[in-house]
Design a protein around this motif. Sequence first.
Motif, PDB file in Angstrom:
ATOM      1  N   SER A  29       0.827  -1.208   0.000  1.00 48.50           N
ATOM      2  CA  SER A  29       0.000   0.000   0.000  1.00 48.50           C
ATOM      3  C   SER A  29       0.862   1.257   0.000  1.00 48.50           C
ATOM      4  O   SER A  29       0.544   2.246  -0.670  1.00 48.50           O
ATOM      5  N   VAL A  30       1.974   1.223   0.758  1.00 50.11           N
ATOM      6  CA  VAL A  30       2.879   2.374   0.805  1.00 50.11           C
ATOM      7  C   VAL A  30       3.500   2.628  -0.565  1.00 50.11           C
ATOM      8  O   VAL A  30       3.506   3.755  -1.080  1.00 50.11           O
ATOM      9  N   ILE A  31       4.026   1.567  -1.178  1.00 46.11           N
ATOM     10  CA  ILE A  31       4.690   1.711  -2.474  1.00 46.11           C
ATOM     11  C   ILE A  31       3.695   2.114  -3.560  1.00 46.11           C
ATOM     12  O   ILE A  31       4.063   2.770  -4.541  1.00 46.11           O
ATOM     13  N   ALA A  32       2.444   1.739  -3.374  1.00 46.24           N
ATOM     14  CA  ALA A  32       1.422   2.135  -4.355  1.00 46.24           C
ATOM     15  C   ALA A  32       1.375   3.649  -4.506  1.00 46.24           C
ATOM     16  O   ALA A  32       1.134   4.169  -5.604  1.00 46.24           O
ATOM     17  N   TYR A  33       1.608   4.368  -3.412  1.00 46.68           N
ATOM     18  CA  TYR A  33       1.601   5.826  -3.478  1.00 46.68           C
ATOM     19  C   TYR A  33       2.811   6.355  -4.240  1.00 46.68           C
ATOM     20  O   TYR A  33       2.707   7.282  -5.052  1.00 46.68           O
ATOM     21  N   PHE A  34       3.987   5.780  -3.975  1.00 51.23           N
ATOM     22  CA  PHE A  34       5.177   6.199  -4.717  1.00 51.23           C
ATOM     23  C   PHE A  34       5.030   5.883  -6.209  1.00 51.23           C
ATOM     24  O   PHE A  34       5.397   6.679  -7.065  1.00 51.23           O
ATOM     25  N   ALA A  35       4.500   4.697  -6.509  1.00 45.86           N
ATOM     26  CA  ALA A  35       4.290   4.300  -7.909  1.00 45.86           C
ATOM     27  C   ALA A  35       3.292   5.231  -8.592  1.00 45.86           C
ATOM     28  O   ALA A  35       3.427   5.550  -9.779  1.00 45.86           O
ATOM     29  N   MET A  36       2.317   5.655  -7.832  1.00 43.37           N
ATOM     30  CA  MET A  36       1.299   6.563  -8.366  1.00 43.37           C
ATOM     31  C   MET A  36       1.947   7.867  -8.828  1.00 43.37           C
ATOM     32  O   MET A  36       1.644   8.370  -9.917  1.00 43.37           O
ATOM     33  N   PHE A  49      10.011   8.137 -16.969  1.00 44.61           N
ATOM     34  CA  PHE A  49      11.383   7.931 -16.486  1.00 44.61           C
ATOM     35  C   PHE A  49      11.816   9.068 -15.569  1.00 44.61           C
ATOM     36  O   PHE A  49      12.368   8.842 -14.485  1.00 44.61           O
ATOM     37  N   LEU A  50      11.591  10.293 -15.995  1.00 41.13           N
ATOM     38  CA  LEU A  50      11.999  11.452 -15.194  1.00 41.13           C
ATOM     39  C   LEU A  50      11.307  11.457 -13.837  1.00 41.13           C
ATOM     40  O   LEU A  50      11.936  11.725 -12.797  1.00 41.13           O
ATOM     41  N   VAL A 100      10.970  10.133  -7.791  1.00 42.76           N
ATOM     42  CA  VAL A 100      10.256   9.347  -6.789  1.00 42.76           C
ATOM     43  C   VAL A 100      11.203   8.421  -6.029  1.00 42.76           C
ATOM     44  O   VAL A 100      11.084   8.270  -4.811  1.00 42.76           O
ATOM     45  N   TYR A 101      12.142   7.810  -6.729  1.00 42.97           N
ATOM     46  CA  TYR A 101      13.093   6.923  -6.054  1.00 42.97           C
ATOM     47  C   TYR A 101      13.957   7.692  -5.047  1.00 42.97           C
ATOM     48  O   TYR A 101      14.284   7.181  -3.968  1.00 42.97           O
ATOM     49  N   VAL A 102      14.334   8.917  -5.385  1.00 44.81           N
ATOM     50  CA  VAL A 102      15.097   9.746  -4.447  1.00 44.81           C
ATOM     51  C   VAL A 102      14.281   9.997  -3.178  1.00 44.81           C
ATOM     52  O   VAL A 102      14.779   9.848  -2.047  1.00 44.81           O
ATOM     53  N   ALA A 144      14.898   8.373   0.758  1.00 37.59           N
ATOM     54  CA  ALA A 144      14.990   9.326   1.873  1.00 37.59           C
ATOM     55  C   ALA A 144      13.972   8.977   2.952  1.00 37.59           C
ATOM     56  O   ALA A 144      14.268   9.027   4.156  1.00 37.59           O
ATOM     57  N   SER A 145      12.788   8.564   2.539  1.00 39.75           N
ATOM     58  CA  SER A 145      11.727   8.237   3.509  1.00 39.75           C
ATOM     59  C   SER A 145      12.065   7.007   4.353  1.00 39.75           C
ATOM     60  O   SER A 145      11.586   6.877   5.476  1.00 39.75           O
ATOM     61  N   LEU A 146      12.873   6.107   3.811  1.00 37.60           N
ATOM     62  CA  LEU A 146      13.242   4.900   4.557  1.00 37.60           C
ATOM     63  C   LEU A 146      13.968   5.238   5.861  1.00 37.60           C
ATOM     64  O   LEU A 146      13.923   4.473   6.831  1.00 37.60           O
ATOM     65  N   PHE A 147      14.643   6.390   5.881  1.00 40.34           N
ATOM     66  CA  PHE A 147      15.403   6.783   7.059  1.00 40.34           C
ATOM     67  C   PHE A 147      14.708   7.875   7.874  1.00 40.34           C
ATOM     68  O   PHE A 147      15.181   8.264   8.936  1.00 40.34           O
ATOM     69  N   ILE A 148      13.599   8.373   7.362  1.00 36.14           N
ATOM     70  CA  ILE A 148      12.875   9.446   8.048  1.00 36.14           C
ATOM     71  C   ILE A 148      11.636   8.933   8.761  1.00 36.14           C
ATOM     72  O   ILE A 148      11.352   9.328   9.899  1.00 36.14           O
ATOM     73  N   VAL A 149      10.889   8.039   8.117  1.00 36.51           N
ATOM     74  CA  VAL A 149       9.617   7.539   8.674  1.00 36.51           C
ATOM     75  C   VAL A 149       9.889   6.364   9.621  1.00 36.51           C
ATOM     76  O   VAL A 149      10.407   5.326   9.191  1.00 36.51           O
ATOM     77  N   PRO A 150       9.543   6.492  10.900  1.00 37.27           N
ATOM     78  CA  PRO A 150       9.823   5.427  11.885  1.00 37.27           C
ATOM     79  C   PRO A 150       9.152   4.099  11.537  1.00 37.27           C
ATOM     80  O   PRO A 150       9.727   3.029  11.767  1.00 37.27           O
ATOM     81  N   GLN A 151       7.940   4.156  10.989  1.00 40.35           N
ATOM     82  CA  GLN A 151       7.193   2.921  10.683  1.00 40.35           C
ATOM     83  C   GLN A 151       7.848   2.106   9.570  1.00 40.35           C
ATOM     84  O   GLN A 151       7.500   0.943   9.363  1.00 40.35           O
ATOM     85  N   PHE A 152       8.791   2.699   8.828  1.00 37.49           N
ATOM     86  CA  PHE A 152       9.468   1.991   7.739  1.00 37.49           C
ATOM     87  C   PHE A 152      10.732   1.281   8.210  1.00 37.49           C
ATOM     88  O   PHE A 152      11.301   0.479   7.473  1.00 37.49           O
TER      89      PHE A 152
END
Length: 502
Positions: free
Chosen positions: A51-58, A94-95, A100-102, A106-114
């Motif tokens: 569900s989380v990645i669905a937002y990034f993919a969106m 692509f752009l 989005v990957y950047v 970054a969110s992996l180290f900022i969001v505690p739930q991740f």
Amino acid sequence: MAEIKQKSIKKNFIMNAILTMSGFIFPLITSPYISDVLEADGTGPVDFATSVIAYFAMFSQLGIPTYGIKVCAKVRDDKEKLSKTVHELMLINFLMSVVVYVLFFASLFIVPQFKDDRLLLIIVSSTIFFNMIGIDYLYRGLEQYKYITIRSLIFKAIAVVLMFLLVKQKSDYVIYGGITIFAASASNVMNFIHARKLISFRSCGKLDLKQHFKPIMVYFAMVCATQVYLNLDKIMLGFMKEKVDVGYYGAAVKIKNILVSIVTSLGAVLLPRASYYVEHNQMNEFRRITAKALHFVWIFATPLMVFFVIFSREGLLFLNNATYLPAVPAMQLIIPTILFIGVSNILGIQVLVPIGKEKIVLYSEIGGAVVDLVLNLIFIPKYKAAGAAFGTLIAELVVVLIQVYFMRDLKDSVDLKNMFGKIGYWRIIIALIVASPAAIYVKYIDKSILPDSVRIHSFILMAISAILFFGVYLVAMLITKDSLATEIMGNIVSKVLKKKKK
């Protein structure tokens, strides 16, 4: 010419129905095994990560998946224009994927739930890359449903084997997440390789990205609103409650999604054809196929909805195990959404989008998203998964109501009275009233004559009940002379007789 096109739609529907059934068979085979091995607290993190990645993919895709189908369908007879269009959309994709990957890393180290599931999130995030190279919109715009179906079946079959070979204990939930992504996205690599047969990858001159920005952003806003109430429930459950509640809700949603895919299987193949009809001003054909599609949704969605509300407990036990029984209320609440989603899919994607009224779809989805958010905040704290299901139910109803409200003023393109007026509601109600008692009787049959195994017991009950319920429903629809049911049965009988003569 019209007869040839109609035959093509039937073939596309058959291939898409096979693709849909593969989406049903895959979880049917794997869910009992996965639920036993991982249980709800194992599948919960995967549902949360997805569900989380669905937002990034969106954000990486913007509105390209749906917009791409429409624009590719319009220029499908000109290979040069088609190639240029795909190049432009791929570059935009692509752009955005790079950006989005950047943000994702970054969110992996900022969001505690991740923090606890970084590896799982990284694996699931590969869908962003696969979506970028998959250019699925090209194949759907060209109505290449045979190819789409075959390659999907191959990779899903491989995934089933991998699931049984590699997922052996609860700690393997990360592997399970990876295989799930493989089943859904790995075939996109084949899409990219095969695309050279459909378009040219040579330079098509100066690319005009600007022309796509405005319509893409409209479609993106539509996707944003849709994704909010499709994935917000799991996100909010994950943050407000426990991951196990996400697992319960995910079990109910999984069954609902299978049924939705069946109901929307015809509508899924109509967007490129409807766009083609509108582009060539064949509005009578456009109105005919959309009215028939809506009729299809009603006569198929309502019996599925009633049956699985009655057999929600047995459905969960068959696909999962007894630890998922807390999901029964959530499933009973969310199952009726298959009718609302089926109707909004026809009205929105198959009617409003081809005639250029995407903003109405956007308004309806924003309304649904807002309603879902508010109801989730109210009901999730107390009712957990059932509260999330209730929010989704009302949100989907709101989407339909808003679409119908705005479509009243589109009489030049849309004939609402004709679309809804030809549906024999009284026939459907009579058929359901006649069919339901037989299914309910079997549900409470003497347990002493059935196997002790919970899963086998549930399967036998559902199988016997389904044969009775849908058999009686079909007979009742034929007796009351529903036009579409009669047409479908007539086509089946005709084909069977032709084969016998051969």
